[in-house]
Write an enzyme that holds these catalytic residues in place. Structure first.
Site, short mmCIF file in Angstrom:
data_model
loop_
_atom_site.label_atom_id
_atom_site.label_comp_id
_atom_site.label_asym_id
_atom_site.label_seq_id
_atom_site.Cartn_x
_atom_site.Cartn_y
_atom_site.Cartn_z
N GLY A 9 -11.58 9.31 4.99
CA GLY A 9 -11.47 8.36 4.44
C GLY A 9 -13.01 8.05 3.72
O GLY A 9 -14.24 7.49 3.45
N GLY A 12 -14.20 7.26 -0.21
CA GLY A 12 -13.81 5.73 -0.75
C GLY A 12 -15.37 5.03 -0.92
O GLY A 12 -17.09 6.35 -1.01
N ASP A 35 -10.87 12.91 3.50
CA ASP A 35 -9.89 12.41 2.36
C ASP A 35 -9.36 13.78 1.91
O ASP A 35 -8.55 14.26 2.25
CB ASP A 35 -10.47 11.43 1.15
CG ASP A 35 -10.52 10.49 0.96
OD1 ASP A 35 -9.18 10.38 0.80
OD2 ASP A 35 -11.70 9.50 0.83
N ILE A 36 -8.09 12.26 1.27
CA ILE A 36 -6.28 12.71 0.65
C ILE A 36 -7.36 13.38 -0.56
O ILE A 36 -6.33 13.74 -1.62
CB ILE A 36 -5.39 11.97 0.48
CG1 ILE A 36 -6.63 10.62 0.16
CG2 ILE A 36 -5.01 11.93 1.93
CD1 ILE A 36 -4.71 9.82 -0.06
N TYR A 143 -3.27 -7.25 4.42
CA TYR A 143 -4.21 -6.98 4.67
C TYR A 143 -5.03 -7.38 6.49
O TYR A 143 -5.72 -6.33 7.07
CB TYR A 143 -5.97 -5.94 3.79
CG TYR A 143 -7.14 -6.03 3.94
CD1 TYR A 143 -7.42 -4.99 4.72
CD2 TYR A 143 -8.28 -7.01 3.51
CE1 TYR A 143 -8.42 -4.23 4.04
CE2 TYR A 143 -9.61 -6.70 3.90
CZ TYR A 143 -9.44 -5.59 4.58
OH TYR A 143 -10.95 -5.16 4.63
N LYS A 147 -5.98 -6.46 10.41
CA LYS A 147 -7.40 -6.30 10.77
C LYS A 147 -7.28 -6.74 12.18
O LYS A 147 -8.03 -6.72 13.09
CB LYS A 147 -8.33 -6.22 9.71
CG LYS A 147 -8.40 -5.55 8.74
CD LYS A 147 -9.09 -4.26 9.03
CE LYS A 147 -9.32 -3.50 8.15
NZ LYS A 147 -9.74 -1.72 7.59
N ILE A 173 -18.50 -5.99 0.23
CA ILE A 173 -19.75 -5.05 0.23
C ILE A 173 -20.12 -4.38 -1.41
O ILE A 173 -18.95 -4.48 -2.39
CB ILE A 173 -19.21 -3.88 0.87
CG1 ILE A 173 -19.24 -4.15 2.66
CG2 ILE A 173 -20.60 -2.92 0.82
CD1 ILE A 173 -19.84 -4.32 3.19
#
Ligand code: AKB
Length: 318
Positions: A9, A12, A35-36, A143, A147, A173
């Site tokens: 990832g 991102g 990543d994809i 989400y 988590k 962030i």
């Protein structure tokens, strides 16, 4: 053994800057971005890149073998707002990707693992101010549920199989290099872009919604610091509370106005308001400070100055 790091990832918001910083510290060939999809030119040109789907165990395993990887940072995830639109997909991505790396670590293919958690693990029944490390946790978003479940699995794999997994609960962030995607705290990035480009911003959170936030530089330094800490200093193997500042849309707008006096904010809330209201307003991160020496450097003023200058330069170059 030489350090060889895989970021899953890497394209991102956090993955991009984490990869660049780790390459600066350990050398470009020691850090493999994956990543994809391809990322920014800066990221793609700074070192090796591989296509990896975090949901495919073999796809990760192949890269681990090719590059003799020792450490993995799993940064792929679906965030809170997008997760509410696609709950099944969010659960599948967030959990399967974590199980893939936990199992690879259990089998000895990864020596050290970083997995990010979030303030989304908390819910409406959690104390809102100075939220303690250990407290009531009843998240209401998919989400947040993923988590919280992930945190329990990290601790389980550490206790049962000795997997060296380390984690922090990121607040919102804020960064200028790469945009966030699909979070509830994304307004605090959009507002700076709009302030510079059109002089106004329509906030999807109301003016009094206070949330814990952090500038990217601090988030990256915390991430690298917890990974570099001695194993015996990591006393929490679920995930550490982490904090830098808290502010409302009204407060960030007032700060922006000190740099751009013409700036105007308006409010038009949507489904993200409810998500934000279920989260803490401020976080007690004393355990991270005590155990592995965490310190933040950016407050709202310093961050705003840095964001506006960096974005101004970026737009000038375009
Ligand atoms: C989100 O808003 O979903 C994320 C987070 C707080 O984890 N930025």
């Amino acid at each position: 053994m030489n350090k060889s790091i895989l970021i899953i990832g890497a394209c991102g918001q956090i993955g991009t800057e984490l990869t660049l910083k780790l390459r600066e510290l350990y050398g470009k060939n020691a850090v493999i971005a994956s990543d994809i999809r391809e990322g920014s030119d800066e990221l793609m040109q700074s070192g090796p890149f591989e296509f990896v789907n975090a949901m495919e165990y073999d796809s990760i395993k192949n890269v681990l073998e090719t590059y003799k990887v020792t450490e993995v940072y799993l940064m792929a995830a679906m965030l809170s707002a997008t997760g509410e639109k696609f709950p099944d997909k969010a659960w599948e991505l967030n959990m399967n990707s974590l199980f893939n790396v936990l199992n690879l670590a259990k089998e000895g293919a990864i020596k050290k693992l970083f997995w990010p958690s979030s303030i989304a693990v908390f819910g409406p029944t959690t104390p809102k101010e100075n939220t303690p490390q250990e407290t009531v946790m009843e998240p209401t978003t998919v989400y947040g549920i993923s988590k919280l479940a992930g945190e329990r699995w990290c601790e389980y794999y550490f206790n049962k199989y000795g997997v060296d997994v380390r984690s922090i609960r990121y607040p919102g962030i804020i960064s200028w290099k790469t945009n966030p995607g699909g979070g509830t705290t994304d307004y605090a990035v959009e507002i700076y872009h709009n302030a510079l480009l059109i002089g106004k911003y329509n906030s999807f959170l109301n003016k009094n919604t206070k949330l814990p936030m952090m500038y990217m530089d601090d988030a990256i330094s915390a991430t690298i610091k917890i990974m570099e800490a001695k194993s015996e200093n990591i006393k929490i193997r679920s995930s550490y509370n982490l904090a830098a500042m808290s502010f409302t849309p009204e407060e960030i707008a007032a700060e922006i106005k000190t740099f751009l006096p013409e700036f105007e904010i308006s409010y038009n809330t949507d489904f993200r308001q409810r998500i934000a209201e279920s989260w803490p307003r401020s976080i007690d991160d004393s355990r991270a400070r005590e155990d592995w020496g965490w310190k933040h450097h950016f407050d709202l003023k310093k961050m705003s100055e840095n964001m506006l200058n960096s974005l101004h330069n970026k737009y000038e170059e375009l």
